[in-house]
Design an enzyme around this catalytic site. Sequence first.
Site, PDB file in Angstrom:
ATOM      1  N   ASP A  36      -3.025  -3.613   0.845  1.00 57.04           N
ATOM      2  CA  ASP A  36      -2.282  -4.870   0.716  1.00 57.04           C
ATOM      3  C   ASP A  36      -2.384  -5.708   1.989  1.00 57.04           C
ATOM      4  O   ASP A  36      -2.547  -5.168   3.082  1.00 57.04           O
ATOM      5  CB  ASP A  36      -0.801  -4.542   0.410  1.00 57.04           C
ATOM      6  CG  ASP A  36      -0.061  -5.742  -0.172  1.00 57.04           C
ATOM      7  OD1 ASP A  36      -0.709  -6.721  -0.588  1.00 57.04           O
ATOM      8  OD2 ASP A  36       1.189  -5.697  -0.188  1.00 57.04           O
ATOM      9  N   GLY A  37      -2.267  -7.020   1.814  1.00 61.52           N
ATOM     10  CA  GLY A  37      -2.183  -7.920   2.971  1.00 61.52           C
ATOM     11  C   GLY A  37      -3.430  -8.746   3.248  1.00 61.52           C
ATOM     12  O   GLY A  37      -3.493  -9.434   4.270  1.00 61.52           O
ATOM     13  N   ARG A  70      -2.378 -12.585   3.348  1.00 63.94           N
ATOM     14  CA  ARG A  70      -1.624 -12.964   4.556  1.00 63.94           C
ATOM     15  C   ARG A  70      -2.511 -12.928   5.789  1.00 63.94           C
ATOM     16  O   ARG A  70      -2.439 -13.788   6.660  1.00 63.94           O
ATOM     17  CB  ARG A  70      -0.404 -12.041   4.728  1.00 63.94           C
ATOM     18  CG  ARG A  70       0.774 -12.468   3.860  1.00 63.94           C
ATOM     19  CD  ARG A  70       1.812 -11.386   3.770  1.00 63.94           C
ATOM     20  NE  ARG A  70       1.371 -10.326   2.861  1.00 63.94           N
ATOM     21  CZ  ARG A  70       2.020  -9.182   2.674  1.00 63.94           C
ATOM     22  NH1 ARG A  70       3.133  -8.948   3.361  1.00 63.94           N
ATOM     23  NH2 ARG A  70       1.586  -8.288   1.820  1.00 63.94           N
ATOM     24  N   HIS A  86     -10.052 -11.144   1.281  1.00 65.04           N
ATOM     25  CA  HIS A  86     -10.586 -10.116   0.377  1.00 65.04           C
ATOM     26  C   HIS A  86     -11.968  -9.662   0.855  1.00 65.04           C
ATOM     27  O   HIS A  86     -12.290  -8.479   0.801  1.00 65.04           O
ATOM     28  CB  HIS A  86     -10.639 -10.636  -1.057  1.00 65.04           C
ATOM     29  CG  HIS A  86      -9.289 -10.972  -1.627  1.00 65.04           C
ATOM     30  ND1 HIS A  86      -8.197 -10.141  -1.485  1.00 65.04           N
ATOM     31  CD2 HIS A  86      -8.837 -12.052  -2.323  1.00 65.04           C
ATOM     32  CE1 HIS A  86      -7.142 -10.692  -2.077  1.00 65.04           C
ATOM     33  NE2 HIS A  86      -7.506 -11.855  -2.593  1.00 65.04           N
ATOM     34  N   LEU A 137     -17.221  13.243  -1.512  1.00 68.09           N
ATOM     35  CA  LEU A 137     -15.983  12.493  -1.741  1.00 68.09           C
ATOM     36  C   LEU A 137     -15.935  11.920  -3.167  1.00 68.09           C
ATOM     37  O   LEU A 137     -16.893  11.304  -3.627  1.00 68.09           O
ATOM     38  CB  LEU A 137     -15.897  11.337  -0.730  1.00 68.09           C
ATOM     39  CG  LEU A 137     -14.697  10.403  -0.897  1.00 68.09           C
ATOM     40  CD1 LEU A 137     -13.395  11.100  -0.522  1.00 68.09           C
ATOM     41  CD2 LEU A 137     -14.878   9.130  -0.060  1.00 68.09           C
ATOM     42  N   ARG A 160       7.017  -0.759  -1.289  1.00 71.49           N
ATOM     43  CA  ARG A 160       7.157  -0.532  -2.734  1.00 71.49           C
ATOM     44  C   ARG A 160       5.861   0.048  -3.302  1.00 71.49           C
ATOM     45  O   ARG A 160       4.832   0.073  -2.641  1.00 71.49           O
ATOM     46  CB  ARG A 160       7.557  -1.821  -3.454  1.00 71.49           C
ATOM     47  CG  ARG A 160       6.630  -3.003  -3.230  1.00 71.49           C
ATOM     48  CD  ARG A 160       7.058  -4.234  -4.056  1.00 71.49           C
ATOM     49  NE  ARG A 160       6.296  -5.397  -3.669  1.00 71.49           N
ATOM     50  CZ  ARG A 160       6.731  -6.364  -2.850  1.00 71.49           C
ATOM     51  NH1 ARG A 160       7.946  -6.311  -2.351  1.00 71.49           N
ATOM     52  NH2 ARG A 160       5.946  -7.384  -2.536  1.00 71.49           N
ATOM     53  N   SER A 205       4.600  -0.877  -6.518  1.00 69.54           N
ATOM     54  CA  SER A 205       3.875  -1.886  -7.311  1.00 69.54           C
ATOM     55  C   SER A 205       3.062  -1.290  -8.470  1.00 69.54           C
ATOM     56  O   SER A 205       1.872  -1.593  -8.628  1.00 69.54           O
ATOM     57  CB  SER A 205       2.974  -2.736  -6.409  1.00 69.54           C
ATOM     58  OG  SER A 205       3.738  -3.406  -5.429  1.00 69.54           O
ATOM     59  N   GLU A 265       3.795  12.221   0.047  1.00 74.49           N
ATOM     60  CA  GLU A 265       4.390  11.661   1.263  1.00 74.49           C
ATOM     61  C   GLU A 265       3.989  10.189   1.310  1.00 74.49           C
ATOM     62  O   GLU A 265       2.816   9.857   1.105  1.00 74.49           O
ATOM     63  CB  GLU A 265       3.850  12.387   2.512  1.00 74.49           C
ATOM     64  CG  GLU A 265       4.230  13.850   2.586  1.00 74.49           C
ATOM     65  CD  GLU A 265       5.736  14.059   2.683  1.00 74.49           C
ATOM     66  OE1 GLU A 265       6.427  13.220   3.279  1.00 74.49           O
ATOM     67  OE2 GLU A 265       6.209  15.078   2.133  1.00 74.49           O
TER      68      GLU A 265
HETATM   69  C1  IPE Z   1      -0.564  -4.279  -5.131  1.00 71.12           C
HETATM   70  O1  IPE Z   1      -0.518  -5.366  -4.274  1.00 71.12           O
HETATM   71  C2  IPE Z   1      -1.865  -4.247  -5.857  1.00 71.12           C
HETATM   72  C3  IPE Z   1      -3.036  -4.035  -5.021  1.00 71.12           C
HETATM   73  C4  IPE Z   1      -3.077  -3.783  -3.745  1.00 71.12           C
HETATM   74  C5  IPE Z   1      -4.289  -4.080  -5.719  1.00 71.12           C
HETATM   75  P1  IPE Z   1       0.244  -6.718  -4.674  1.00 71.12           P
HETATM   76  O2  IPE Z   1       0.140  -7.592  -3.483  1.00 71.12           O
HETATM   77  O3  IPE Z   1      -0.301  -7.247  -5.937  1.00 71.12           O
HETATM   78  O4  IPE Z   1       1.726  -6.204  -4.914  1.00 71.12           O
HETATM   79  P2  IPE Z   1       3.102  -6.995  -4.894  1.00 71.12           P
HETATM   80  O5  IPE Z   1       2.925  -8.163  -5.788  1.00 71.12           O
HETATM   81  O6  IPE Z   1       3.346  -7.416  -3.481  1.00 71.12           O
HETATM   82  O7  IPE Z   1       4.118  -5.999  -5.354  1.00 71.12           O
HETATM   83  C1  IPE Z   2      -4.272  -7.043  -1.587  1.00 70.13           C
HETATM   84  O1  IPE Z   2      -3.993  -8.125  -0.776  1.00 70.13           O
HETATM   85  C2  IPE Z   2      -5.469  -7.279  -2.494  1.00 70.13           C
HETATM   86  C3  IPE Z   2      -5.128  -7.489  -3.907  1.00 70.13           C
HETATM   87  C4  IPE Z   2      -3.946  -7.384  -4.440  1.00 70.13           C
HETATM   88  C5  IPE Z   2      -6.216  -7.832  -4.788  1.00 70.13           C
HETATM   89  P1  IPE Z   2      -3.119  -9.344  -1.305  1.00 70.13           P
HETATM   90  O2  IPE Z   2      -4.058 -10.304  -1.942  1.00 70.13           O
HETATM   91  O3  IPE Z   2      -2.000  -8.872  -2.133  1.00 70.13           O
HETATM   92  O4  IPE Z   2      -2.589  -9.950   0.068  1.00 70.13           O
HETATM   93  P2  IPE Z   2      -1.117 -10.490   0.340  1.00 70.13           P
HETATM   94  O5  IPE Z   2      -0.174  -9.389  -0.026  1.00 70.13           O
HETATM   95  O6  IPE Z   2      -0.924 -11.703  -0.500  1.00 70.13           O
HETATM   96  O7  IPE Z   2      -1.114 -10.772   1.796  1.00 70.13           O
HETATM   97 MG    MG Z   3      -0.089  -8.308  -1.724  1.00 73.49          MG
END
Ligand code: IPE
Ligand code: IPE
Ligand code: MG
Length: 246
Positions: A18-19, A22, A35, A129, A192, A194, A205
């Site tokens: 995630d992230g 941002r 991405h 792997l 979370r 998700s 863990e």
């Molecule tokens: C969870 O991330 C899904 C993936 C990393 C692929 P999201 O960014 O979609 O989750 P929420 O919306 O913050 O819960």
């Molecule tokens: C995770 O990063 C990748 C996917 C869910 C596809 P995000 O795209 O959710 O990035 P943020 O959470 O908005 O920063």
């Molecule tokens: Mg996200």
Amino acid sequence: MENLDLQRLPKHIAIIMDGNGRWAEEQGQDRLYGHYHGVISVRKVVEAATEIGIQYLTLYAFSTENWDRPQAEVLGLMSLFVDTISKEVPDLHQNNIRLHFIGNLDLLPDEARQALASATHTTAQNTGLQLVIALSYSSRWEIIQAAKSLGAQVKQGTLDPAQIDETHFVQALSTKDFPDPELMIRTSGEHRISNFLLFQLAYAELYFTETRWPAFGKEAFIAAILDYQSRERRFGKTSAQINLNT
Ligand code: IPE
Ligand code: IPE
Ligand code: MG
């Protein structure tokens, strides 16, 4: 890395990557830029996992809920998946890595489905792997699919509902060939799950880090495993019982 106890490695690590968005916005770039950089982190973590001998790595790449993002982002992600898979398969194959995909793949565009099928086929005999990519995945969807498949077996008369136990249920999940993850990592500060592996993470863990996924690499991955190794996994028992057995 020298601090790792190679005898006590998790067999299976699952990651919510995630992230990306941002991270990109913090660089003044658009989300897709994040991405693209996220793929570089995937490569680093796959390399590290191979190097230390992790057997199963599950990466959450795209959730069912992510289909509701702006169309340009969804299309950008789909073409990134197709490009990345086609580009990376020769290297993965060379490294004896086997690819698996879990999720509602019927929702993917044809081109993506073909790329996944070809990657699965090419790497099918590899014994290193086991790299599981959760794509168009939602755990509730998976659990409902499992319930449907058990229901169909009952209807056919091949399964007695009174006999349904955890083993049957696990066999009906898309993760039936993989052990449960012992460690779940989520990057970028969200605490979370998700809709990820709700059944399989029952005793995992959980490790959360503020680091955005594109900034995550081998060191951060090792740090998560070291943190895991510092914990006592009790599975409902007392600490004294656990220490007696070690
Ligand atoms: C969870 O991330 C899904 C993936 C990393 C692929 P999201 O960014 O979609 O989750 P929420 O919306 O913050 O819960
Ligand atoms: C995770 O990063 C990748 C996917 C869910 C596809 P995000 O795209 O959710 O990035 P943020 O959470 O908005 O920063
Ligand atoms: Mg996200």
